[in-house]
Design a protein around this motif. Structure first.
Motif, PDB file in Angstrom:
ATOM      1  N   UNK A  33       0.812  -1.281   0.034  1.00  0.00           N
ATOM      2  CA  UNK A  33       0.062   0.088   0.153  1.00  0.00           C
ATOM      3  C   UNK A  33       0.723   1.266  -0.035  1.00  0.00           C
ATOM      4  N   UNK A  34       1.218   1.653  -1.006  1.00  0.00           N
ATOM      5  CA  UNK A  34       2.015   3.003  -1.414  1.00  0.00           C
ATOM      6  C   UNK A  34       1.022   4.194  -1.264  1.00  0.00           C
ATOM      7  N   UNK A  35      -0.179   4.357  -1.623  1.00  0.00           N
ATOM      8  CA  UNK A  35      -1.023   5.397  -1.521  1.00  0.00           C
ATOM      9  C   UNK A  35      -2.199   4.865  -1.753  1.00  0.00           C
ATOM     10  N   UNK A  36      -3.372   5.645  -1.890  1.00  0.00           N
ATOM     11  CA  UNK A  36      -4.705   5.248  -1.920  1.00  0.00           C
ATOM     12  C   UNK A  36      -5.040   4.373  -3.103  1.00  0.00           C
ATOM     13  N   UNK A  37      -4.226   4.911  -4.470  1.00  0.00           N
ATOM     14  CA  UNK A  37      -4.549   4.192  -5.494  1.00  0.00           C
ATOM     15  C   UNK A  37      -3.947   2.806  -5.443  1.00  0.00           C
ATOM     16  N   UNK A  38      -3.247   2.294  -4.522  1.00  0.00           N
ATOM     17  CA  UNK A  38      -2.716   1.047  -4.333  1.00  0.00           C
ATOM     18  C   UNK A  38      -3.866   0.074  -3.844  1.00  0.00           C
ATOM     19  N   UNK A  39      -4.619   0.777  -2.719  1.00  0.00           N
ATOM     20  CA  UNK A  39      -5.646   0.329  -2.050  1.00  0.00           C
ATOM     21  C   UNK A  39      -6.677  -0.007  -3.378  1.00  0.00           C
ATOM     22  N   UNK A  40      -7.181   0.812  -4.290  1.00  0.00           N
ATOM     23  CA  UNK A  40      -8.146   0.734  -5.316  1.00  0.00           C
ATOM     24  C   UNK A  40      -7.581  -0.386  -6.278  1.00  0.00           C
ATOM     25  N   UNK A  41      -6.475  -0.533  -6.410  1.00  0.00           N
ATOM     26  CA  UNK A  41      -6.005  -1.569  -7.403  1.00  0.00           C
ATOM     27  C   UNK A  41      -6.218  -2.807  -6.711  1.00  0.00           C
ATOM     28  N   UNK A  42      -5.831  -3.149  -5.435  1.00  0.00           N
ATOM     29  CA  UNK A  42      -5.985  -4.563  -4.876  1.00  0.00           C
ATOM     30  C   UNK A  42      -7.626  -4.652  -4.716  1.00  0.00           C
ATOM     31  N   UNK A  43      -8.350  -3.767  -4.458  1.00  0.00           N
ATOM     32  CA  UNK A  43      -9.903  -4.168  -4.192  1.00  0.00           C
ATOM     33  C   UNK A  43     -10.500  -4.329  -5.640  1.00  0.00           C
ATOM     34  N   UNK A  44     -10.032  -3.640  -6.516  1.00  0.00           N
ATOM     35  CA  UNK A  44     -10.781  -3.905  -7.879  1.00  0.00           C
ATOM     36  C   UNK A  44     -10.233  -5.123  -8.553  1.00  0.00           C
ATOM     37  N   UNK A  45      -9.038  -5.517  -8.417  1.00  0.00           N
ATOM     38  CA  UNK A  45      -8.635  -6.697  -8.900  1.00  0.00           C
ATOM     39  C   UNK A  45      -9.186  -7.946  -8.057  1.00  0.00           C
ATOM     40  N   UNK A  46      -9.453  -7.693  -7.014  1.00  0.00           N
ATOM     41  CA  UNK A  46     -10.388  -8.854  -6.246  1.00  0.00           C
ATOM     42  C   UNK A  46     -11.654  -8.846  -6.670  1.00  0.00           C
ATOM     43  N   UNK A  47     -12.364  -7.654  -7.014  1.00  0.00           N
ATOM     44  CA  UNK A  47     -13.549  -7.802  -7.698  1.00  0.00           C
ATOM     45  C   UNK A  47     -13.366  -8.473  -9.146  1.00  0.00           C
ATOM     46  N   UNK A  48     -12.474  -8.159 -10.094  1.00  0.00           N
ATOM     47  CA  UNK A  48     -12.452  -8.911 -11.214  1.00  0.00           C
ATOM     48  C   UNK A  48     -12.110 -10.343 -11.114  1.00  0.00           C
ATOM     49  N   UNK A  49     -11.441 -10.857 -10.073  1.00  0.00           N
ATOM     50  CA  UNK A  49     -11.229 -12.408  -9.973  1.00  0.00           C
ATOM     51  C   UNK A  49     -12.542 -12.883  -9.395  1.00  0.00           C
ATOM     52  N   UNK A  50     -13.421 -12.264  -8.747  1.00  0.00           N
ATOM     53  CA  UNK A  50     -14.750 -12.672  -8.048  1.00  0.00           C
ATOM     54  C   UNK A  50     -15.600 -12.778  -9.364  1.00  0.00           C
ATOM     55  N   UNK A  51     -15.428 -12.323 -10.653  1.00  0.00           N
ATOM     56  CA  UNK A  51     -16.350 -12.606 -11.652  1.00  0.00           C
ATOM     57  C   UNK A  51     -17.173 -11.517 -11.935  1.00  0.00           C
ATOM     58  N   UNK A  52     -16.958 -10.187 -11.508  1.00  0.00           N
ATOM     59  CA  UNK A  52     -17.624  -9.028 -11.569  1.00  0.00           C
ATOM     60  C   UNK A  52     -17.919  -8.503 -12.744  1.00  0.00           C
ATOM     61  N   UNK A  53     -19.193  -8.055 -13.036  1.00  0.00           N
ATOM     62  CA  UNK A  53     -19.485  -7.383 -14.475  1.00  0.00           C
ATOM     63  C   UNK A  53     -19.565  -6.146 -14.414  1.00  0.00           C
ATOM     64  N   UNK A  54     -19.705  -5.690 -13.033  1.00  0.00           N
ATOM     65  CA  UNK A  54     -19.900  -4.015 -12.771  1.00  0.00           C
ATOM     66  C   UNK A  54     -19.171  -3.578 -11.781  1.00  0.00           C
ATOM     67  N   UNK A  55     -18.454  -2.680 -11.680  1.00  0.00           N
ATOM     68  CA  UNK A  55     -17.718  -2.272 -10.404  1.00  0.00           C
ATOM     69  C   UNK A  55     -17.880  -0.763 -10.256  1.00  0.00           C
ATOM     70  N   UNK A  56     -18.304  -0.208  -8.987  1.00  0.00           N
ATOM     71  CA  UNK A  56     -18.496   1.139  -8.646  1.00  0.00           C
ATOM     72  C   UNK A  56     -17.185   1.404  -7.746  1.00  0.00           C
ATOM     73  N   UNK A  57     -16.551   2.507  -8.047  1.00  0.00           N
ATOM     74  CA  UNK A  57     -15.445   3.093  -7.108  1.00  0.00           C
ATOM     75  C   UNK A  57     -15.868   4.396  -6.588  1.00  0.00           C
ATOM     76  N   UNK A  58     -16.220   4.686  -5.407  1.00  0.00           N
ATOM     77  CA  UNK A  58     -16.390   5.848  -4.780  1.00  0.00           C
ATOM     78  C   UNK A  58     -15.367   6.658  -3.900  1.00  0.00           C
ATOM     79  N   UNK A  59     -14.734   7.749  -4.173  1.00  0.00           N
ATOM     80  CA  UNK A  59     -13.714   8.032  -3.720  1.00  0.00           C
ATOM     81  C   UNK A  59     -13.839   9.534  -2.672  1.00  0.00           C
TER      82      UNK A  59
END
Length: 601
Positions: free
Chosen positions: A21-47
């Motif tokens: 976790x270098x910065x907030x974008x690092x957190x977003x990267x890990x969370x979105x990649x988990x969503x992709x691995x979970x088979x998501x077809x829609x991902x919402x990111x609120x900042x």
């Protein structure tokens, strides 16, 4: 000496957070990649506040079972690998099992999830590493992760965060790159309650290219080439920008290996070599490329943030990328992309069918050409016969496309010469401007390269063999690639653990710095397993010869000579750029000309 002791779990997680976790974008990267691995077809990111106050990622994926929620935030707990064989064939975006544990140790963390079979959702909260018991919650199928007050318990890390705008810009860039990786997934991004990005799911290649245009700019589709090539168990697809659409910074480069965005020296070197002959100095190409290969052929476990990979067959990958891009760029020609327009042939031209335009009687020439010659006072006898410089027939005698084909060539027909520098031509779309020296320089250069390829390379024996001290790795490369180097006229032999002897060099490079030449070649061989340094140096020499052997600015050409040059450009590889990467021609459409003169307003 201090006593050796086991570190507590919360400290272990915070150390891991420092790597991942270098910065907030690092957190977003890990969370979105988990969503992709979970088979998501829609991902919402609120900042909120650039991610320092809130990062929320919601998806419609498979969800997490209630009993697995505590394990999801435990160190090195994952559903993506279970054995060493799985690690050898990683096909998911994540696999380490430490991201959520690291995030939860440096923020106020909440995980809410519901599986497709579950009757209700469950919520787990972690405050700075202190986990609470899961409890029921309301949530649709999928998962939501909330990360609040990032680094609240690590003030030294929090004070290194940049301004809100800067941190959000990193998140925005990250989501752009992830949206290109998974084109069938819809992505939404909002900041401080304001929706800012919407990447709709792509149903076909046209929609995918439209998404690429959203990231790289609306002009990229018209200034790029489609790549589709497969060989040696690998497949390369995507889009590469034309050399004339290069950038001052390398900020438009997206390279994906099995869906994972990576930065790799092998890839960068292959791309740079592919563009070496057409790119202006200091410029960078834009591209979106996808490399697919057997997961066993790439090691993704070489960087904590998974930014880098290591190819098991590094040389094979390098050569595959270089050849694919080099061949694609070689097919670019001046006028490419300009549609051929069918029109009724003029009677005069139809009667001159089958003969060169210059051979047709003056009465058979289009009236506009005759008028331009009279108004500009051009003379029939040429002051510069550009084709004669290559020992070829006069340019005026080169045939043009048969007039009875009723097709206007892409670069049109010459109408005048401006300041004895530029050729003005008219095609179906409007006005074409050609830098005659740059264009002829490329034509001459390609012919010289073709001539070299058809003849055996001569080598020049050094009067006194040159002994060089190199690294042991470079000396081994000289021994391994001795036969390949000899084919290029460079004779190198290993004379010791870290010494080589140079006995011959290519005759074309007589007078070159032999020591530097040999060192450059060996350095590339040692690092990449291959080297094009010899070919590049010879190309530089041929480029210089082509520059001096091309028609110069300030020389007047007849209209037939100008037309012959246009036809040569249309038939020559890479003729859209000169040897130095400058454009050789530009198209001004009638619409652009109308706007210049405010017509229709």
């Amino acid at each position: 000496m201090p006593v050796i002791r086991q570190l507590p779990p919360d400290l272990v997680n915070q150390i891991a957070a420092g790597e991942v976790i270098e910065r907030p974008s690092s957190v977003v990267k890990e969370l979105v990649e988990n969503s992709l691995d979970a088979g998501a077809t829609r991902i919402e990111v609120d900042i909120e506040q650039g991610g320092a106050r809130l990062i929320r990622v919601r998806d419609d994926g498979d969800g997490i079972a209630p009993d697995d929620l505590p394990l999801a935030v435990a160190s090195h707990a994952t559903s993506k690998i279970g054995s060493f064989d799985d690690l050898e064939h990683v096909a998911s975006m994540g696999f380490r099992g430490e991201a959520l544990a690291s995030v939860a140790s440096v923020a106020r963390f909440a995980l809410t999830s519901r599986t497709r079979q579950g009757e209700a959702a469950w919520r787990l909260e972690v405050d700075g590493g202190r986990m609470q018991a899961p409890r029921p919650a309301q949530h649709p199928v999928g998962t939501s992760v909330e990360v609040r007050d990032l680094f609240f318990n690590v003030p030294a890390r929090r004070k290194f965060l940049r301004a809100e705008r800067t941190e959000f810009a990193h998140i925005d860039d990250l989501l752009k790159s992830l949206s290109l990786a998974r084109r069938t997934v819809e992505f939404r991004l909002s900041h401080n309650g304001r929706p800012l990005r919407l990447f709709k799911a792509c149903a076909d290649d046209a929609a995918a290219l439209a998404r690429v245009a959203e990231v790289l700019g609306e002009d990229f589709p018209s200034q790029s080439l489609r790549i589709e090539h497969a060989a040696a168990g690998m497949r390369l697809s995507g889009w590469v920008g034309l050399p004339t659409a290069s950038r001052a910074q390398a900020d438009g480069q997206y390279f994906y290996v099995n869906g994972r965005l990576v930065r790799d020296r092998v890839v960068a070197h292959a791309v740079r070599q592919a563009y070496a002959d057409v790119l202006f100095h200091g410029r960078h190409p834009a591209f979106v490329l996808y490399l697919e290969l057997d997961p066993a052929g790439v090691d993704v476990n070489v960087h904590p943030a998974k930014h880098e990979v290591r190819f098991r067959e590094q040389r094979l990958v390098h050569d595959f990328l270089f050849r694919s891009l080099h061949e694609a760029l070689a097919q670019t020609r001046a006028g490419q992309g300009v549609a051929t327009v069918h029109a009724e042939p003029e009677p005069a031209l139809a009667s001159a069918a089958g003969m060169g335009y210059a051979d047709a009687p003056s009465s058979a020439r289009p009236a506009q050409f005759a008028q331009s010659r009279l108004s500009l006072g051009l003379r029939d006898e040429p002051l510069a016969d550009y084709a004669a410089l290559l020992g070829e027939p006069r340019a005026a005698a080169l045939p043009l496309p048969a007039a009875d084909a009723a097709e206007a060539p892409p670069l049109g027909f010459a109408i005048a010469q401006l300041k004895q520098i530029y050729i003005l031509a008219e095609n179906a779309h409007g006005l074409v401007l050609v830098d005659m020296h740059a264009a002829h320089e490329r034509i001459t250069y390609e012919k010289l390269k073709a001539g070299r390829a058809c003849s055996n390379l001569r080598s020049q024996m050094l009067l006194v063999p040159l002994n060089l001290s190199v690294s042991a790795k470079e000396a081994a490369a000289a021994e391994e690639h001795a036969e390949a180097l000899a084919e290029w006229g460079l004779e190198l032999s290993r004379s010791g653990p870290s010494t080589v002897v140079v006995r011959r060099i290519p005759a074309l490079l007589e007078g070159a710095d032999v020591s530097q030449l040999a060192r450059d070649v060996l350095a590339e061989l040692a690092q990449h397993g291959s080297s094009r340094r010899l070919q590049e140096l010879e190309n530089e020499l041929l480029s210089t010869m082509a520059c001096h052997g091309s028609v110069r600015a300030g020389r007047r050409l007849t209209v037939p000579e100008m037309n012959a040059l246009l036809r040569e450009m249309e038939a020559t590889e890479r003729s859209g750029q000169c040897n130095h990467g400058r454009p050789t021609w530009v198209q001004l459409s009638l619409g652009e000309l109308d706007r210049l003169f405010l017509r229709g307003r």
